[in-house]
Motif scaffolding. Structure first.
Motif: not given
Length: 121
Positions: A17-19, A69-70, A8-12, A87-89
């Protein structure tokens, strides 16, 4: 990107936001089960040695527990308000969008991340 269509766009967006990082020293609490240098993920918004890092023993554990993570990002002092808002959206549609994904696609996505972290292509 083909990988973007696996989740999903949320997961992607969350995973953007991590490296990659590596465990710097052993013996730090629950991470003591991992060897020095073990690959993991770190928040791109935290600064310095105290940045939040995430270590997972297997790709299955990564896929099942990436919600850390989120959850971290929403409380991260360094994370910009616009990232938290996005993220919330994106989270609002996450469940319904997840239902439209091909079965197993999220597992494939996290396996690809795992292979990159562990130097397997």
């Amino acid at each position: 990107a083909r990988e973007e269509k696996l989740v999903t766009p949320f997961t992607f967006y969350t995973m953007q936001q991590v490296r990659p990082c590596n465990l710097e020293k052993s013996g730090n609490g629950s991470r003591s089960a991992f060897e020095y240098g073990f690959p993991g993920l770190e928040c791109i918004h935290c600064k310095g040695r105290n940045s939040r890092k995430f270590f997972y023993r297997t790709p299955e554990i990564l896929a099942g527990n990436y919600a850390h993570v989120p959850n971290h990002l929403m409380g991260c002092i360094g994370c910009p308000p616009e990232v938290k808002k996005t993220l919330s959206e994106k989270k609002q549609d996450h469940v319904s969008q997840k239902l439209s994904l091909d079965k197993g696609s999220q597992r494939i996505f996290f396996n690809l991340i795992w292979m990159r972290l562990h130097g397997q292509r």
